[in-house]
Design an enzyme around this catalytic site. Structure first.
Site, PDB file in Angstrom:
ATOM      1  N   GLU A 285       4.670  13.748 -52.558  1.00 28.69           N
ATOM      2  CA  GLU A 285       3.551  13.550 -51.608  1.00 28.69           C
ATOM      3  C   GLU A 285       2.660  14.774 -51.537  1.00 28.69           C
ATOM      4  O   GLU A 285       3.297  15.700 -51.985  1.00 28.69           O
ATOM      5  CB  GLU A 285       4.150  13.436 -50.258  1.00 28.69           C
ATOM      6  CG  GLU A 285       3.255  13.387 -49.244  1.00 28.69           C
ATOM      7  CD  GLU A 285       3.733  13.320 -47.647  1.00 28.69           C
ATOM      8  OE1 GLU A 285       3.096  13.115 -47.017  1.00 28.69           O
ATOM      9  OE2 GLU A 285       4.745  13.872 -47.571  1.00 28.69           O
ATOM     10  N   LYS A 349      -1.327   5.696 -47.282  1.00 27.45           N
ATOM     11  CA  LYS A 349      -0.205   5.490 -46.101  1.00 27.45           C
ATOM     12  C   LYS A 349      -0.875   4.614 -44.779  1.00 27.45           C
ATOM     13  O   LYS A 349      -2.083   4.975 -44.607  1.00 27.45           O
ATOM     14  CB  LYS A 349      -0.093   7.056 -45.528  1.00 27.45           C
ATOM     15  CG  LYS A 349       1.347   7.037 -44.813  1.00 27.45           C
ATOM     16  CD  LYS A 349       1.703   8.362 -44.621  1.00 27.45           C
ATOM     17  CE  LYS A 349       2.847   8.641 -43.598  1.00 27.45           C
ATOM     18  NZ  LYS A 349       3.367   9.935 -43.555  1.00 27.45           N
ATOM     19  N   CYS A 400       6.324   9.496 -47.234  1.00 30.11           N
ATOM     20  CA  CYS A 400       7.208  10.255 -46.165  1.00 30.11           C
ATOM     21  C   CYS A 400       7.695   9.361 -45.335  1.00 30.11           C
ATOM     22  O   CYS A 400       8.759   8.696 -45.875  1.00 30.11           O
ATOM     23  CB  CYS A 400       5.921  11.019 -45.750  1.00 30.11           C
ATOM     24  SG  CYS A 400       6.848  12.497 -44.862  1.00 30.11           S
TER      25      CYS A 400
END
Length: 526
Positions: A285, A349, A400
């Site tokens: 990430e 995301k 994440c």
């Protein structure tokens, strides 16, 4: 055991609260990095005995009658969440001059809020309380509801759900493929709380027998899934995971950006150790330390490292215009870059971290001078999950902590060859946090019947097969890379056939058991 149960039930005041807090705290030992499953048997046995004594005066109103149970559940939850989440404070110390003031909120404030769900569960269970096995079913039902609410309300935060304590190793992970995490939460509480029946006479044999049967089925199905269900054939794709181990303070240092980028490139260009050259290289990430579309020379450097038929998948911050006169939007994204240095796919995301990646009630906090920890100004969220397609293969992206939300995984995940989790757990240092995150990500592979590719800046990076087993990986704080052949997928019939129905059916059965027992208890009392 009856004498011990009686002593716990009759505790009062500070000793009662301290016992509840310690019961929750002990339960944390079942979570990574400890994995001591027996700890939750102690925790929930004590919780049952404490709730046995959580009564109010008969003339008290409805809410007053539930208050003692709520206090016990909240105190239990506060111990559990403080012990399991204290490491969140480490992220605030990366830029201590700006965020150290919020340390008590992370270490104690968030646990105090999350404990409300366990307080609610204890109060709900007390409504259905009886004197035998029924109260064990009531507690399991109530915690199943409470954990579901915790995963749903206010964007949800199901970190360290109780069910994870029952699934520390692959043998004990396979049941989640049948009943999902929500179902495991309720069933695990029934099993963990069953030893409380040793302290009472009514319902001891059937309750302990049912709990033993459930646990045996849990282990037995795990053995069946691991050793009898055929392991899917591996794909021909070789994946390289790059784990650079870059300190979070360095990642925030503008002068270190070039060095960070070159470190990733060097690990990507390294020759394979006796195996096939990787087809896909995965960086963690936000591994690209600048806005890639503003740095065309960086794409040239990537093309220099990649062969024509290789693909790089890398976490990065993506920006796009919000219109004339407006500040640009920023996204926590994943890019797919081909051997010619072209960006061929991107995915943003969807589920952002409150206070970390965006600020709820942004105008209020902006007026107070408070900003998001990981991204000043905050990220924007994608509207919906989408596959990241590279080299003709679809990967389901999980950036994440998106990997902790099993119910949010879209149906397009069924079309992916693998789940793809990129993360940066360096925020939390060498604490339980990265190990807890790793376990939760592994469970998504089992639930979906698909392999998982997980690249982390500072661990734990691994390729996981569809049964939750580590094929290859790098431990925390170990810099380098690892190459592995991507495992295959289980068929849709083998993975999660009953999962969608398991949770409501489990709750209905537990509620029926608790209700029948409660009715019988009231008849005996009257």
């Amino acid at each position: 055991m009856e004498r011990l149960a009686g002593k716990v039930m009759l505790l009062s005041g500070t000793r009662r609260a301290l016992t509840a807090f310690l019961a929750g705290l002990v339960g944390v030992l079942a979570l990574p990095p400890f994995g001591f499953l027996a700890a939750l048997f102690v925790s929930f046995t004590l919780l049952v005995w404490l709730l046995d004594g959580a009564s109010a005066a008969p003339e008290a109103g409805f809410l007053r009658r539930l208050a003692p149970a709520f206090r016990i559940g909240w105190t239990f939850g506060f111990g559990y969440f403080v012990g399991g989440l204290w490491w969140l404070g480490n992220a605030l110390l990366v830029e201590a001059d700006a965020f150290a003031w919020a340390l008590p909120l992370a270490v104690f404030g968030l646990p105090a809020f999350l404990a409300l769900y366990y307080g609610f569960a204890a109060a709900l269970a007390r409504l259905l309380w009886s004197d035998g096995m029924g109260r064990i079913a009531a507690l399991a039902f109530a915690f199943g509801v409470g954990e579901w609410l915790r995963s749903t309300l206010f964007t949800g935060f199901p970190w360290n759900a109780v069910g994870y304590g029952a699934m520390p190793v692959p043998l004990l992970m396979q049941s989640s493929g049948l009943v999902g995490l929500a179902g495991m939460n309720a069933l695990a509480v029934f099993v963990f709380a069953a030893p409380a029946l040793l302290g009472t006479r009514r319902g001891r044999v059937p309750g302990l027998g049912l709990a033993a049967l459930l646990f045996a089925a849990h282990v037995g199905y795990g053995y069946y899934a691991l050793n009898v269900v055929p392991t899917p054939e591996s794909a021909a794709t070789v994946v390289r995971l790059v784990q650079p181990v870059i300190d979070q303070a360095m990642k925030l240092d503008d002068s270190a950006r070039a060095d960070i980028f070159e470190r990733h490139l060097a690990l990507s260009a390294a020759a394979p150790e006796g195996g096939k050259r990787p087809d896909v290289i995965v960086w963690p990430e936000t591994s690209i330390p600048f806005i890639l579309t503003d740095n065309p020379d960086a794409l040239v450097r990537i093309a220099d490292v990649l062969e024509d038929d290789q693909v790089l998948i890398a976490g990065a911050v993506r920006t796009e215009s919000a219109g004339s006169g407006k500040a640009p939007r920023y996204y926590n994204s994943i890019y797919a870059i081909d051997g010619k240095g072209q960006i061929v796919a991107a995915a943003d995301k969807v589920h952002l971290v409150p206070f970390g990646e965006y600020m709820p009630f942004a105008d209020l906090f902006e007026s107070l001078g408070v900003d998001a920890v990981a991204m000043p100004g905050g990220f924007s969220a994608a509207r919906a999950p989408q596959l990241l397609t590279a080299s003709g293969k679809g990967f389901y992206p999980l950036v994440c902590y998106e990997a902790i939300f099993p119910e949010e995984m879209a149906s397009v995940a069924d079309d992916a060859v693998a789940l793809l989790n990129v993360t940066n757990d360096a925020w939390f240092g060498n604490t339980p946090g990265p190990y807890q995150h790793f376990l939760q990500a592994r469970l998504r592979a089992v639930e979906r019947g698909a392999p998982l590719i997980r690249a982390a800046n500072n661990g734990i990076s691994a390729v996981i097969d569809a049964k939750g087993r580590v094929v290859a990986g790098l431990s925390y704080d170990v810099p380098g890379f690892v190459d592995a052949t991507l495992p295959g997928k289980l068929t849709s019939g083998e993975a999660g056939k009953w999962r969608n129905w398991a949770f409501p059916v489990t709750l209905a059965l537990l509620l029926a058991m608790a209700g029948i027992s409660r009715a019988g208890f009231r008849n005996r009392v009257n």
